[in-house]
Enzyme design. Structure first.
Site, PDB file in Angstrom:
ATOM      1  N   HIS A  29       0.834  -1.212   0.000  1.00 34.04           N
ATOM      2  CA  HIS A  29       0.000   0.000   0.000  1.00 34.04           C
ATOM      3  C   HIS A  29       0.862   1.252   0.000  1.00 34.04           C
ATOM      4  CE1 HIS A  29       0.957  -0.304   4.247  1.00 34.04           C
ATOM      5  NE2 HIS A  29       0.517   0.926   4.411  1.00 34.04           N
ATOM      6  N   ARG A  30       2.117   1.104   0.440  1.00 32.78           N
ATOM      7  CA  ARG A  30       3.097   2.187   0.322  1.00 32.78           C
ATOM      8  C   ARG A  30       4.409   1.555  -0.129  1.00 32.78           C
ATOM      9  NH1 ARG A  30       2.169   7.481   3.844  1.00 32.78           N
ATOM     10  NH2 ARG A  30      -0.099   7.430   3.728  1.00 32.78           N
ATOM     11  N   LYS A  67       9.688  -2.349   3.555  1.00 40.32           N
ATOM     12  CA  LYS A  67      10.813  -2.150   4.462  1.00 40.32           C
ATOM     13  C   LYS A  67      10.800  -3.190   5.568  1.00 40.32           C
ATOM     14  CE  LYS A  67      14.154   0.643   5.792  1.00 40.32           C
ATOM     15  NZ  LYS A  67      14.953  -0.584   5.960  1.00 40.32           N
ATOM     16  N   LYS A  98       3.630  -1.771  12.009  1.00 36.37           N
ATOM     17  CA  LYS A  98       4.601  -0.915  12.707  1.00 36.37           C
ATOM     18  C   LYS A  98       4.805   0.395  11.943  1.00 36.37           C
ATOM     19  CE  LYS A  98       8.159  -3.298  14.076  1.00 36.37           C
ATOM     20  NZ  LYS A  98       9.450  -3.995  14.203  1.00 36.37           N
ATOM     21  N   ASP A 141       3.864   6.314  11.403  1.00 38.12           N
ATOM     22  CA  ASP A 141       3.872   7.192  10.226  1.00 38.12           C
ATOM     23  C   ASP A 141       5.185   7.151   9.457  1.00 38.12           C
ATOM     24  OD1 ASP A 141       1.222   8.064  10.516  1.00 38.12           O
ATOM     25  OD2 ASP A 141       1.821   9.528  12.028  1.00 38.12           O
ATOM     26  N   LYS A 192      10.110  -8.470   5.292  1.00 38.62           N
ATOM     27  CA  LYS A 192      11.104  -9.078   6.187  1.00 38.62           C
ATOM     28  C   LYS A 192      11.872 -10.131   5.404  1.00 38.62           C
ATOM     29  CE  LYS A 192      12.081  -8.832  10.660  1.00 38.62           C
ATOM     30  NZ  LYS A 192      11.801  -7.622  11.455  1.00 38.62           N
ATOM     31  N   SER A 246      15.704   4.155  10.370  1.00 34.89           N
ATOM     32  CA  SER A 246      15.994   3.671   9.016  1.00 34.89           C
ATOM     33  C   SER A 246      15.361   4.610   7.986  1.00 34.89           C
ATOM     34  CB  SER A 246      15.409   2.270   8.806  1.00 34.89           C
ATOM     35  OG  SER A 246      16.301   1.285   9.256  1.00 34.89           O
TER      36      SER A 246
END
Ligand code: GLU
Length: 471
Positions: free
Chosen positions: A64-65, A69, A93, A98, A105, A362
């Site tokens: 969705h974004r 990560k 998370k 935000d 992962k 990060s």
């Protein structure tokens, strides 16, 4: 997977429970819960005179974004179910704090202690090559980071391998985070997860009305704390909580066993002791109380499991005496144990909130990499000069001089680590306030985990709705 409770299923169960407090359509919840891409890899690596087949994974849970990560772990526990669960937790998370990424992962099923540095480098470079081949890595695609069993060294190998294949790609340094500071990393990343755990606990304990409910007074100073695991996250949590929060560390657990000292353990000295002796057992003033799980059962105000998943289970949940648990590790409490702890009135700060400091910094590292400049570089001197001018003016107007030390403090411009830590502090505080807000909106929610999942779900759902994918 067979025979053991699925970690991914328990994350799904938590999400279903939280979803029942929202009006998000069922189909959208199913889409949010699903793992979008699962890459299973097998590759050979030469060990001595023979070859070993290595089992590895990368899971992109939610697109969705973008980029997606999440860290890469090296552990013998790694399997597809574990990596899927951890990837899903990354989505919730990132949404909660935000950080504008989807969750992912990676994992390699090895015990890194059994390999030489050269072999580990071969394994890491080969794994990275497989990710490149499948388009599973890149600054706008999927950005790995350290996790259990990996650190800046592995991230430097990943970057170097990526750049060898993508020579000339201007943003290539943003393909991985958690890099050494000298290799385009960011100051403050190494201790970010532990520092975030500290900020989160401190913020939680600053609300008197919440603390009274669990039988504690407001504030962290003087409160007793037990930490399981002295890896990167556990050691930094313990150190910072002791130094900056004045918490009293009374118990520590590591692989070799648990120690207890009701008068308090000096964490810095303990780390030095372990470095020289290879063990925490025998640390002056402390008592050896049992194996690595014994410390979990100590009577204390704050318990921080910072090792691996499934540490508090049906077997020991009844014997946990802490008032507040901060899940610095991912998934340290099984779902059935969680129910028991919540019933006992223990407050649990869930993993995907309390250990979000790592991915938050990060994100700052990735921003630094894409902007190709160090935070503070442009404004540091400007701020210093402006503050100096103000202090001069105040001195002139009052006729009083400030001391050199005061002047130094008052006229500092923000350095990279100052800005990183302040961004991290603000992120952890803001996310906690959002969780508290959710509690207020849903008085029937009883635990922080459910409230935090509701926050994340609402944010991810609103992304899908604004993309026009769901009504
Ligand atoms: N492995 C860490 C986590 O579980 C950090 C992930 C990242 O920095 O991308 O949150």
């Amino acid at each position: 997977m067979s025979g053991k409770i699925s970690f991914f299923k328990s994350v799904e169960d938590y999400v279903d429970k939280a979803a029942s407090y929202t009006d998000i359509p069922k189909g959208l919840i199913e889409q949010i819960k699903a793992c979008n891409l699962v890459l299973q890899i097998r590759f050979p690596v030469r060990v001595g005179n023979d070859y070993e087949v290595i089992e590895a994974y990368r899971v992109q849970h939610s697109h969705h974004r973008l980029p997606t990560k999440g860290g890469i772990r090296y552990a013998e526990t790694v399997d597809q179910d574990e990596v899927m669960a951890l990837a899903a937790l990354m989505s919730y998370k990132c949404a909660l704090v935000d950080v504008p990424f989807g969750g992912a992962k990676g994992g390699i099923r090895i015990n890194p202690a059994k390999y030489t540095v050269e072999q580990l480098q071969n394994i890491t470079r080969r794994y990275t090559t497989e990710l490149i081949k499948k388009n599973f890595i890149g600054p706008g695609i999927d950005v790995p980071a350290p996790d259990y069993g990996t650190g800046p060294r592995e991230m430097a190998w990943i970057l170097d391998t990526y750049q060898a294949f993508r020579h000339g790609e201007i943003d290539s340094i943003g393909c991985v985070t958690g890099k050494p500071v000298t290799q385009n990393g960011i100051r403050g990343r190494a201790e970010a997860t532990g520092r975030g755990v500290y900020y989160g606990i401190r913020e939680c304990m600053s609300h008197e009305e919440d603390m009274v409910k669990i039988g504690l007074t407001k504030g962290m100073a003087g409160k007793t704390m037990v930490v399981q695991g002295l890896g990167n996250v556990g050691s930094n949590t313990a150190l910072i909580s002791q130094k900056e929060g004045d918490a009293k560390i009374i118990g520590i657990a590591e692989r070799e066993g648990s120690i207890h000292d009701p008068n308090g353990i000096d964490v810095e000295q303990l780390l030095a002791f372990r470095k020289s002796t290879g063990s925490i057992i025998g640390f002056p003033g402390s008592k050896h109380i049992g194996d690595a799980s014994a410390a979990l059962e100590l009577e204390c105000d704050i318990l921080v499991p910072a090792a691996l998943e499934n540490q508090i289970t049906l077997d020991n949940a009844d014997r946990i005496k802490a008032k507040l648990i901060a899940e610095a590790a991912n998934g340290p409490i099984t779902a059935d144990a969680d129910e028991i702890l919540v019933k006992k009135g223990i407050m649990i700060l869930p993993d995907f909130y309390i250990n979000a400091g790592g991915v938050t910094v990060s994100y700052f590292e990735w921003l630094k990499n894409l902007s190709h400049h160090r935070f503070g570089r442009l404004e540091n001197r400007f701020q210093h000069n402006a503050y100096n001018a103000i202090v001069n003016k105040v001195e002139e107007m009052t006729g009083k001089k400030v001391s050199e030390r005061e002047r130094e403090f008052l006229t500092r411009g923000g350095t990279e680590v100052d800005l990183v830590n302040s961004g991290l502090e603000d992120t952890m505080i803001t996310a906690y306030q959002q969780i508290r807000e959710t509690f207020k909106q849903h008085p029937d929610i009883k635990d922080v985990r459910t409230a935090a999942f509701v926050c994340s779900l609402k944010k991810i759902a609103s992304d899908y709705v604004s993309m026009g994918i769901f009504p």
